[in-house]
Write a protein that holds these residues in place. Structure first.
Motif, mmCIF file in Angstrom:
data_model
loop_
_atom_site.group_PDB
_atom_site.id
_atom_site.type_symbol
_atom_site.label_atom_id
_atom_site.label_comp_id
_atom_site.label_asym_id
_atom_site.label_seq_id
_atom_site.Cartn_x
_atom_site.Cartn_y
_atom_site.Cartn_z
ATOM 1 N N HIS A 32 18.813 12.086 -23.601
ATOM 2 C CA HIS A 32 19.555 10.833 -23.721
ATOM 3 C C HIS A 32 20.010 10.286 -22.373
ATOM 4 C CE1 HIS A 32 19.795 10.964 -28.102
ATOM 5 N NE2 HIS A 32 20.142 12.236 -28.023
ATOM 6 N N ILE A 63 22.460 21.120 -17.371
ATOM 7 C CA ILE A 63 22.732 20.277 -18.533
ATOM 8 C C ILE A 63 21.871 20.754 -19.693
ATOM 9 C CG2 ILE A 63 23.318 18.261 -17.136
ATOM 10 C CD1 ILE A 63 20.532 17.151 -17.760
ATOM 11 N N ARG A 97 23.187 10.862 -19.388
ATOM 12 C CA ARG A 97 24.634 10.844 -19.575
ATOM 13 C C ARG A 97 25.336 10.625 -18.245
ATOM 14 N NH1 ARG A 97 27.179 16.846 -20.041
ATOM 15 N NH2 ARG A 97 29.016 15.573 -19.626
ATOM 16 N N THR A 154 28.524 12.061 -16.092
ATOM 17 C CA THR A 154 29.396 13.223 -16.033
ATOM 18 C C THR A 154 30.157 13.225 -14.714
ATOM 19 O OG1 THR A 154 29.487 15.637 -16.307
ATOM 20 C CG2 THR A 154 27.674 14.762 -15.011
ATOM 21 N N GLU A 162 19.407 18.109 -24.741
ATOM 22 C CA GLU A 162 19.843 16.858 -25.379
ATOM 23 C C GLU A 162 20.350 15.864 -24.332
ATOM 24 O OE1 GLU A 162 19.728 19.933 -28.499
ATOM 25 O OE2 GLU A 162 20.564 19.864 -26.473
ATOM 26 N N ASP A 163 21.104 16.362 -23.330
ATOM 27 C CA ASP A 163 21.584 15.483 -22.263
ATOM 28 C C ASP A 163 20.420 14.955 -21.432
ATOM 29 O OD1 ASP A 163 24.219 15.748 -22.997
ATOM 30 O OD2 ASP A 163 24.631 17.395 -21.611
#
Length: 376
Positions: A133, A126, A135, A137, A129-130
């Motif tokens: 934050h 990943i 996420r 998926t 940025e992922d």
């Protein structure tokens, strides 16, 4: 690269290394050997996988104890499980290691029951940025799943299994050998205690079939290189209706074009002009979340100096707060100057050192006076 190398040698640590030393060594080697940093290098890729395997074992106290005592044999033939290989035998208990060495002769009639399905490993890359934050998926894996036609029993729909005549449904048979009674797995039912007379056509009596499954993965904020996410019951289905193993998602963070990371601390480099370095000022640094961080540049800052912005780094995994952002200042020297800029710099040098500059206006005035005297 051969995977027979000792795990401690792979991570370049002593056998007495503590958890912090292991983690530091793993991060350093993982960064050096990461495929993104060594594109097309099979040797680096093999070493990257090997050090992941080594760290996965040594960071777990139970696995490390087993490895220190038995070596890699502790993770073979249904042992504790090899976290560094896909489709391993699973993460069993320590008693399985004992049996892998001494067999069933000392079992004393212990009934093992259904054989749990194998644990699986999936490597997921990943962006930073992922990781910042978090996420959700979806991944797709090829797995041995429970047969839908027979519901995992292995018997043809509409039929059932019968008890094994040889072992009487116990799954084990006993044989007299001198003064000893040796108990072994039944060769007819292979330990199940039941026999399938009419096997399912779809799974050929095994109770599971190969299929591609889509699985939702929730990635929490703050995950780091090597973070492991466990999804219970999403590994391989056990044979003949036995429970499924687990799926382990190993996180890998793609290399970022601006930031480097060490735990929750982010590092970046900021180029500034030599005038801003001399006079001071402010610069803006974009964070991985898109926010802007204003950084004060003190007068006379030197190239290589590091400035720290508290709380602007990565989130703490499953905790509160964030790490820091560390900015290294790189003072840039201009390569193209206008005549006026050169003149101003010459004046500055003359006032600073007393050294006359050829590009200064006063120098040319003196040359002109000298020439005029010669031509009179």
């Amino acid at each position: 690269m051969s995977l027979d190398i000792d795990y401690y040698e792979l991570l370049e640590v002593e056998r007495t290394a503590d958890e912090k030393t292991l983690k530091t060594a793993y991060r350093r080697l993982a960064m050096e050997c990461h495929p993104d940093r060594n594109p097309g290098c099979d040797k680096s890729e093999a070493k990257f996988k090997a050090i992941n395997e080594a760290y996965d074992v040594l960071k777990d106290p139970q696995k490390r104890a087993a490895y220190d005592r038995f070596g890699k044999a502790a993770f073979e033939n249904g042992g504790m499980g090899n976290g560094g290989a896909r489709g391993g035998a699973g993460f069993g208990d320590f008693s399985d290691i004992f049996e892998s060495f001494f067999g069933d002769a000392f079992g004393g009639g212990r009934q093992r029951g259904p054989v749990r399905g194998a644990d699986l490993r999936y490597d997921l890359e990943i962006s930073l940025e992922d990781a910042f934050h978090g996420r959700a998926t979806e991944i797709a894996i090829d797995v041995a799943a429970k047969c839908g036609d027979c519901d995992g029993t292995g018997a043809k729909p509409g039929t059932s299994t019968r008890g094994c005549n040889l072992c009487g449904g116990h799954g084990k048979v006993r044989a007299q050998q001198g003064f000893f009674v040796v108990e072994r797995t039944c060769p007819t039912c292979h330990g199940r205690g039941e026999v399938i007379e009419d096997p399912c056509r779809k799974c050929s009596g095994e109770g599971r079939v190969d299929e591609r499954q889509k699985i939702e993965v929730n990635i929490p904020p703050g995950v780091d290189e090597g973070t492991r996410i466990r999804i219970a019951g999403k590994g391989e289905a056990g044979p003949n209706g036995a429970p499924a193993g687990d799926l382990y998602i190993f996180m890998h963070i793609a290399r970022h074009k601006v930031f480097e990371r060490d735990g929750t601390t982010l590092f970046c480099r900021a180029p500034i002009s030599f005038t801003k370095a001399a006079l001071g000022g402010e610069i803006e640094i974009p964070g991985p979340d898109g926010s802007k961080h204003s950084v004060n540049i003190p007068e006379g800052i030197q190239s290589g100096k590091q400035l720290r912005v508290r709380g602007a780094g990565m989130p703490v995994l499953q905790g509160r707060g964030r790490g820091d952002l560390v900015i290294q200042i790189d003072v840039e020297t201009p390569t193209r100057l206008t005549a006026r800029q050169k003149e101003l710099l010459c004046e500055f040098r003359e006032t600073e050192t007393g050294e006359e500059c050829p590009q200064s206006r006063g120098f040319f005035d003196k040359v002109k006076e000298f020439w005029d005297d010669l031509t009179e």
